[in-house]
Design a protein around this motif. Structure first.
Motif, PDB file in Angstrom:
ATOM      1  N   ALA A  84       0.869  -1.176   0.000  1.00  0.00           N
ATOM      2  CA  ALA A  84       0.000   0.000   0.000  1.00  0.00           C
ATOM      3  C   ALA A  84       0.905   1.225   0.000  1.00  0.00           C
ATOM      4  CB  ALA A  84      -0.903   0.002   1.222  1.00  0.00           C
ATOM      5  N   GLU A  85       0.542   2.212  -0.787  1.00  0.00           N
ATOM      6  CA  GLU A  85       1.306   3.453  -0.866  1.00  0.00           C
ATOM      7  C   GLU A  85       0.410   4.629  -0.520  1.00  0.00           C
ATOM      8  OE1 GLU A  85       4.367   2.136  -4.422  1.00  0.00           O
ATOM      9  OE2 GLU A  85       2.768   3.512  -4.911  1.00  0.00           O
ATOM     10  N   GLU A  86       1.044   5.749  -0.212  1.00  0.00           N
ATOM     11  CA  GLU A  86       0.325   6.992   0.092  1.00  0.00           C
ATOM     12  C   GLU A  86      -0.714   6.780   1.193  1.00  0.00           C
ATOM     13  OE1 GLU A  86      -1.127   8.899  -3.431  1.00  0.00           O
ATOM     14  OE2 GLU A  86       0.771   8.634  -4.468  1.00  0.00           O
ATOM     15  N   ASN A  87      -0.311   6.072   2.252  1.00  0.00           N
ATOM     16  CA  ASN A  87      -1.172   5.785   3.400  1.00  0.00           C
ATOM     17  C   ASN A  87      -2.512   5.185   2.988  1.00  0.00           C
ATOM     18  OD1 ASN A  87      -1.640   5.531   6.130  1.00  0.00           O
ATOM     19  ND2 ASN A  87      -2.592   7.532   6.296  1.00  0.00           N
ATOM     20  N   GLY A  88      -2.449   4.197   2.128  1.00  0.00           N
ATOM     21  CA  GLY A  88      -3.657   3.456   1.782  1.00  0.00           C
ATOM     22  C   GLY A  88      -4.474   4.040   0.658  1.00  0.00           C
ATOM     23  N   LYS A  89      -3.886   4.888  -0.156  1.00  0.00           N
ATOM     24  CA  LYS A  89      -4.635   5.436  -1.292  1.00  0.00           C
ATOM     25  C   LYS A  89      -4.342   4.676  -2.577  1.00  0.00           C
ATOM     26  CE  LYS A  89      -5.012  10.032   0.569  1.00  0.00           C
ATOM     27  NZ  LYS A  89      -4.361  11.279   0.740  1.00  0.00           N
ATOM     28  N   ARG A  90      -3.269   3.868  -2.554  1.00  0.00           N
ATOM     29  CA  ARG A  90      -2.858   3.193  -3.783  1.00  0.00           C
ATOM     30  C   ARG A  90      -2.204   1.859  -3.429  1.00  0.00           C
ATOM     31  NH1 ARG A  90       0.986   6.733  -7.531  1.00  0.00           N
ATOM     32  NH2 ARG A  90       2.600   6.017  -6.144  1.00  0.00           N
ATOM     33  N   VAL A  91      -2.364   0.883  -4.324  1.00  0.00           N
ATOM     34  CA  VAL A  91      -1.727  -0.432  -4.197  1.00  0.00           C
ATOM     35  C   VAL A  91      -0.759  -0.592  -5.361  1.00  0.00           C
ATOM     36  CG1 VAL A  91      -2.132  -2.920  -4.396  1.00  0.00           C
ATOM     37  CG2 VAL A  91      -3.652  -1.530  -2.989  1.00  0.00           C
ATOM     38  N   ARG A  92       0.448  -1.072  -5.044  1.00  0.00           N
ATOM     39  CA  ARG A  92       1.451  -1.372  -6.077  1.00  0.00           C
ATOM     40  C   ARG A  92       1.669  -2.877  -6.109  1.00  0.00           C
ATOM     41  NH1 ARG A  92       5.431   1.219  -8.870  1.00  0.00           N
ATOM     42  NH2 ARG A  92       5.003   3.149  -7.732  1.00  0.00           N
ATOM     43  N   LEU A  93       1.541  -3.457  -7.302  1.00  0.00           N
ATOM     44  CA  LEU A  93       1.856  -4.869  -7.519  1.00  0.00           C
ATOM     45  C   LEU A  93       3.268  -4.945  -8.091  1.00  0.00           C
ATOM     46  CD1 LEU A  93      -1.413  -6.174  -9.248  1.00  0.00           C
ATOM     47  CD2 LEU A  93      -0.905  -6.006  -6.807  1.00  0.00           C
TER      48      LEU A  93
END
Length: 168
Positions: free
Chosen positions: A114-123
């Motif tokens: 999770a990135e940006e404190n839960g605003k985005r997911v990176r695979l």
């Protein structure tokens, strides 16, 4: 020369502090003897901040983990049936089936963060020939594919995957 500069700096600080006289006398240090004056009432505790102003809780990746599925747009077919399983241990599994394509089924795996404190997911795929993929977290039940730069895809097509109901 250094002593003159130090003396000048001390004088400047003293002059500036004299301009900002406090309205009340400064409290005596704790180890200084107390004067025979009555003690001032203790200042009131500040009220706790309302919940809306509280700092957001850290993103709980393990609680967000789950299976998301849907049909993503395809440039040369009618859609890509996609199933993405985000596992609580930080790994993921991805199954994609290109509709109407012979040998159009692909599987992938890797790690997710999770990135940006839960605003985005990176695979981050285990196959280093594949690029990372990014998804916006729309809600706890929906993620939306982003472009390679992490920006929303400017399209009327549906790039969302919805959380699958947990199997009982």
């Amino acid at each position: 020369m250094n002593r003159k500069l130090l003396a000048l700096a001390c004088l400047a600080a003293l002059a500036l502090s004299a301009c900002n006289k406090p309205a009340e006398p400064a409290p005596a240090p704790a180890d200084a003897p107390k004067a025979a004056e009555p003690a001032a009432p203790a200042p009131a505790e500040p009220a706790p901040a309302p919940a809306a102003e509280a700092a957001p809780a850290a993103f709980d990746a393990a609680a967000f983990a789950g299976t998301f599925s849907g049909t993503l747009p395809c440039a040369d077919c009618s859609g890509i049936d996609t199933k993405l399983e985000l596992k609580a241990d930080g790994s993921y599994g991805l199954d994609e089936s290109y509709q109407g394509k012979k040998d159009g089924t692909f599987k992938g795996d890797g790690t997710w963060t999770a990135e940006e404190n839960g605003k985005r997911v990176r695979l981050d795929p285990n196959s280093k020939s594949d690029d990372d993929r990014l998804f916006e977290i729309v809600s706890k039940d929906e993620i939306r594919q982003l472009d390679q730069e992490g920006k929303a895809i400017d399209s009327q097509l549906n790039y969302s995957l919805k959380r699958a109901a947990a199997a009982h």
